[in-house]
Enzyme design. Structure first.
Site, PDB file in Angstrom:
ATOM      1  N   GLU A 199       8.105  12.354 -54.355  1.00  0.00           N
ATOM      2  CA  GLU A 199       8.628  12.881 -53.095  1.00  0.00           C
ATOM      3  C   GLU A 199       9.941  12.213 -52.681  1.00  0.00           C
ATOM      4  O   GLU A 199      10.624  12.690 -51.782  1.00  0.00           O
ATOM      5  CB  GLU A 199       7.570  12.734 -51.991  1.00  0.00           C
ATOM      6  CG  GLU A 199       7.395  11.343 -51.429  1.00  0.00           C
ATOM      7  CD  GLU A 199       6.526  10.416 -52.266  1.00  0.00           C
ATOM      8  OE1 GLU A 199       6.194   9.323 -51.774  1.00  0.00           O
ATOM      9  OE2 GLU A 199       6.193  10.777 -53.414  1.00  0.00           O
ATOM     10  N   HIS A 206       7.595   7.541 -57.039  1.00  0.00           N
ATOM     11  CA  HIS A 206       7.387   8.400 -55.879  1.00  0.00           C
ATOM     12  C   HIS A 206       8.108   9.734 -56.110  1.00  0.00           C
ATOM     13  O   HIS A 206       9.320   9.820 -55.906  1.00  0.00           O
ATOM     14  CB  HIS A 206       7.941   7.736 -54.614  1.00  0.00           C
ATOM     15  CG  HIS A 206       7.124   6.582 -54.147  1.00  0.00           C
ATOM     16  ND1 HIS A 206       6.030   6.736 -53.319  1.00  0.00           N
ATOM     17  CD2 HIS A 206       7.224   5.251 -54.398  1.00  0.00           C
ATOM     18  CE1 HIS A 206       5.505   5.549 -53.077  1.00  0.00           C
ATOM     19  NE2 HIS A 206       6.202   4.632 -53.717  1.00  0.00           N
ATOM     20  N   CYS A 226       1.903   6.526 -57.278  1.00  0.00           N
ATOM     21  CA  CYS A 226       2.183   5.094 -57.121  1.00  0.00           C
ATOM     22  C   CYS A 226       0.870   4.302 -57.229  1.00  0.00           C
ATOM     23  O   CYS A 226       0.207   4.364 -58.246  1.00  0.00           O
ATOM     24  CB  CYS A 226       2.929   4.839 -55.817  1.00  0.00           C
ATOM     25  SG  CYS A 226       3.721   3.196 -55.771  1.00  0.00           S
TER      26      CYS A 226
END
Length: 209
Positions: A185, A183, A75
């Site tokens: 994750e 992102h 990011c």
């Protein structure tokens, strides 16, 4: 051992939890000596580019990148890898990748307004082969950002892009320096697969040393 750079502006919890799901050993630190000893670094980031550059251990990250060990920006952390950003006025970045960061205009070429930030799920389009994309298929990942690296001006390092009224550089990489604008994750199957491939790159580098 993966080092997560702690400079007060990263989403450390979600990144560390993703590494735990992948059974990867990691630590979170701002200490230069610890970071330089890591097998790879992850540079997360949420917030303002200028604030991040003021807090970042920039010389340590540059020193680490020069070792050839893998470095992954996520990011804002990806944007920091580039030469500069126009956020809050021109601000120099780490300069590890060629290109600059600019803001979504909020209005299309046809004059239609669109929402900024770019928030939500969007599909990746793979541009060139990379160990980071090995055995993966194009799918959706989760973005939250108001600034982006223009894909048309970052062809040298562009691995995958996404379309949001602009061609967004979504995955970038040059040698050992890599980045993801979204992102991983928080991006379900594909996000975790990308992180897994990053860990595989780390393991492969260790094996040939």
């Amino acid at each position: 051992m993966i080092g997560i750079v702690d400079y007060g502006m990263g989403n450390l919890f979600s990144v560390s939890k993703a590494l735990e799901r992948l059974n990867a050993d990691y630590f979170i630190s701002a200490d230069r000596n610890k970071l330089l000893k890591a097998d790879a670094l992850i540079l997360p980031g949420v917030g303002s580019f200028r604030d991040a550059m003021e807090r970042l251990p920039a010389e340590t990250i540059k020193e680490f990148a020069a070792t050839g060990k893998p470095l992954l920006g996520i990011c804002l952390g990806m944007q920091l890898l580039f030469e500069q950003s126009e956020e809050n006025g021109p601000t120099a970045g780490l300069g590890l990748l060629p290109g600059s960061v600019r803001r979504f205009q909020g209005r299309s070429q046809q004059g239609q307004p669109y929402k900024v930030p770019h928030m939500g799920w969007n599909k990746l389009e793979f541009v060139k082969e990379s160990p980071l994309l090995k055995n993966l298929t194009e799918d959706y990942v989760y973005f939250v950002h108001s600034y982006f690296v223009d894909a048309e001006h970052s062809e040298e390092v562009l691995l995958a892009k996404a379309d949001y009224h602009e061609q967004v550089s979504a995955v970038v990489g040059k040698n050992n320096v890599l980045g993801m604008q979204f992102h991983p994750e928080k991006s379900s199957r594909l996000g975790m697969a990308l992180l897994y491939n990053f860990l595989q790159m780390v393991e492969e580098r260790k094996a040939v040393q």
